[in-house]
Design an enzyme around this catalytic site. Structure first.
Site, PDB file in Angstrom:
ATOM      1  CG  ASP A 195      -1.584  -1.235   1.554  1.00  0.00           C
ATOM      2  OD1 ASP A 195      -2.009  -1.859   0.575  1.00  0.00           O
ATOM      3  OD2 ASP A 195      -1.707  -1.611   2.731  1.00  0.00           O
ATOM      4  CG  ASP A 228      -0.619   5.426   7.085  1.00  0.00           C
ATOM      5  OD1 ASP A 228      -1.311   6.413   6.862  1.00  0.00           O
ATOM      6  OD2 ASP A 228      -0.966   4.264   6.842  1.00  0.00           O
ATOM      7  CD  GLU A 236      -1.198  -2.842   8.669  1.00  0.00           C
ATOM      8  OE1 GLU A 236      -2.075  -3.239   9.456  1.00  0.00           O
ATOM      9  OE2 GLU A 236      -1.406  -2.017   7.770  1.00  0.00           O
ATOM     10  CD  GLU A 237       1.997   1.473   7.549  1.00  0.00           C
ATOM     11  OE1 GLU A 237       2.569   1.279   6.464  1.00  0.00           O
ATOM     12  OE2 GLU A 237       0.775   1.619   7.652  1.00  0.00           O
ATOM     13  CG  ASP A 265      -2.781  -1.237  11.629  1.00  0.00           C
ATOM     14  OD1 ASP A 265      -2.174  -0.261  11.153  1.00  0.00           O
ATOM     15  OD2 ASP A 265      -3.789  -1.734  11.096  1.00  0.00           O
ATOM     16  CG  LEU A 284      -3.472   6.340  11.198  1.00  0.00           C
ATOM     17  CD1 LEU A 284      -3.693   6.637  12.671  1.00  0.00           C
ATOM     18  CD2 LEU A 284      -2.863   7.534  10.512  1.00  0.00           C
ATOM     19  CG  ASP A 285      -7.300  -0.601  10.999  1.00  0.00           C
ATOM     20  OD1 ASP A 285      -6.864  -1.357  10.119  1.00  0.00           O
ATOM     21  OD2 ASP A 285      -8.501  -0.524  11.311  1.00  0.00           O
ATOM     22  CD  GLU A 291      -5.162  -4.944   9.787  1.00  0.00           C
ATOM     23  OE1 GLU A 291      -5.169  -5.929   9.017  1.00  0.00           O
ATOM     24  OE2 GLU A 291      -5.308  -3.772   9.383  1.00  0.00           O
TER      25      GLU A 291
END
Ligand code: AHM
Ligand code: MG
Length: 341
Positions: A70, A76, A99-100, A121, A123-124, A285
């Site tokens: 993404d 983020d 997650e990043e 995570d 900034l979901d 998540e």
């Protein structure tokens, strides 16, 4: 004391709640308070940026892609770095994973290593930032399995049932901090005038069965027939309620699951012909949200087994998710296994 005292009888701040929870455990070291306090501080800094995002033009895409392909938006990145920096020096963590970031995030050499591992995570739901829709931060805490020194992959790749705490922060019409350390799920709302999270949702319990389903139904054509039959079932008139389920989909997992926990029903992101494991990430998540929903009396599965029993094999693996009210998750599972048609 005067009955006109300005101090309410039952003013429970997040900090007080965490400390009192720790005191009920003999031998507690206070590390948990430090950890959760660090996360809440980072979240307030993220919230400050989220609220002024439209004003200062912090939005916009960076050149980088995250490990899942993404495009990362600046906010983020800000959330990712802020959480890492708020937590790296506390001495409670031996490793982090976000997650990043493709790899583990290690504690800088000049800071001590502790006994916990933090996954997050940052900034979901970040695809929703530009539309001013609720987004959030999700976190998950494990006790390390290696003895000492910098944390390793095995400290992080543990099944979800080994989490010792999990939670999320919602950046919505108000800011909320929801967490569990295995003794119920508790929600706090930020009072911006004093900068404190105050207990607003004590011991959240998810209804046993709900009337809402939440999914990206645009994927229907890629679903297996069992899934299609399940969703047709949800759209039929329920003899108990006299109406079909209602559909609600924000597109921010954290906000959709928050609503599901409060109102009941089910959220799902199924695997499909193109993405057999769906879209959501097990470690950042599904696991933390499954831990919270189970603590609130609900259930979570990948369609075959309990989410919290999945043995992870990589940091960024994806997994289908069916999460919510116990009865609704079990009906979904019956359709998926072909027991119900
Ligand atoms: P992300 O925003 O951290 O990348 O998380 C993935 C998001 C979830 O918040 C949300 O439930 C899902 O992607 C929405 O996906 P889709 O647009 O396919 O419905
Ligand atoms: Mg996410």
């Amino acid at each position: 004391m005067s009955s006109r005292t300005p101090f309410p009888d039952k003013l429970i701040t997040l900090e007080r709640h965490i400390i009192e929870g720790e005191h009920s455990h003999p031998g507690a070291t206070g590390e948990f308070s430090g950890l959760l306090h660090g996360i809440s501080l980072a979240a307030k800094l993220v919230w400050r940026e989220v609220t002024k995002a439209g004003l200062v033009n912090i939005l916009g895409k960076t050149d980088r892609m995250n490990i899942s392909g993404d495009v990362i938006k600046k906010l983020d990145e800000f959330a990712d770095v802020t959480i890492y920096k708020a937590m790296d020096h506390l001495g409670h963590l031996c490793v982090m994973a976000s997650e990043e970031n493709e790899d583990l995030l290690h504690i800088p050499e000049h800071y001590p290593n502790g006994k916990y591992a933090l996954l997050f995570d940052p900034l979901d739901g970040s695809g929703n930032i530009d539309a001013n829709v609720t987004i959030g931060t999700i976190f998950s805490i494990y006790r390390r399995v290696t003895a000492s020194g910098p944390g390793k992959m095995e400290d992080v790749l543990q099944p979800g049932h080994r989490q010792v705490a999990a939670g999320y922060v919602l950046y919505g019409s108000s800011m909320m901090f929801v967490y569990s350390t295995g003794h119920g799920v508790h929600g706090f709302t930020l009072d911006p005038s004093v900068g404190e999270f105050l207990l607003s949702h004590e011991n959240i319990r998810i209804p046993r069965k709900g009337t809402i389903y939440s999914t990206n139904e645009g994927n229907t054509g890629r679903w297996v027939p069992e899934m299609q039959r399940y969703v047709s079932y949800l759209k039929k008139e329920d003899p108990e309620t006299g109406r079909p389920y209602s559909a609600r989909y924000i597109g921010s997992l954290v906000a959709d699951v928050h609503r599901t926990m409060l109102y009941g029903g089910i959220y799902f992101y199924a695997g499909d012909t193109k993405n057999p494991n769906g879209k959501l990430r097990l470690m950042y998540e599904n696991n933390p949200l499954a831990y919270l929903v189970e603590e609130a009396g609900g259930a979570s599965t990948n369609g075959r087994i309990r989410t919290l029993d999945i043995q992870p094999s990589s940091l960024h693996e994806r997994s289908p998710l069916f999460i919510g009210s116990v009865d609704d998750v079990s009906i979904a599972q019956e359709f998926l296994s072909g027991k119900r048609v």
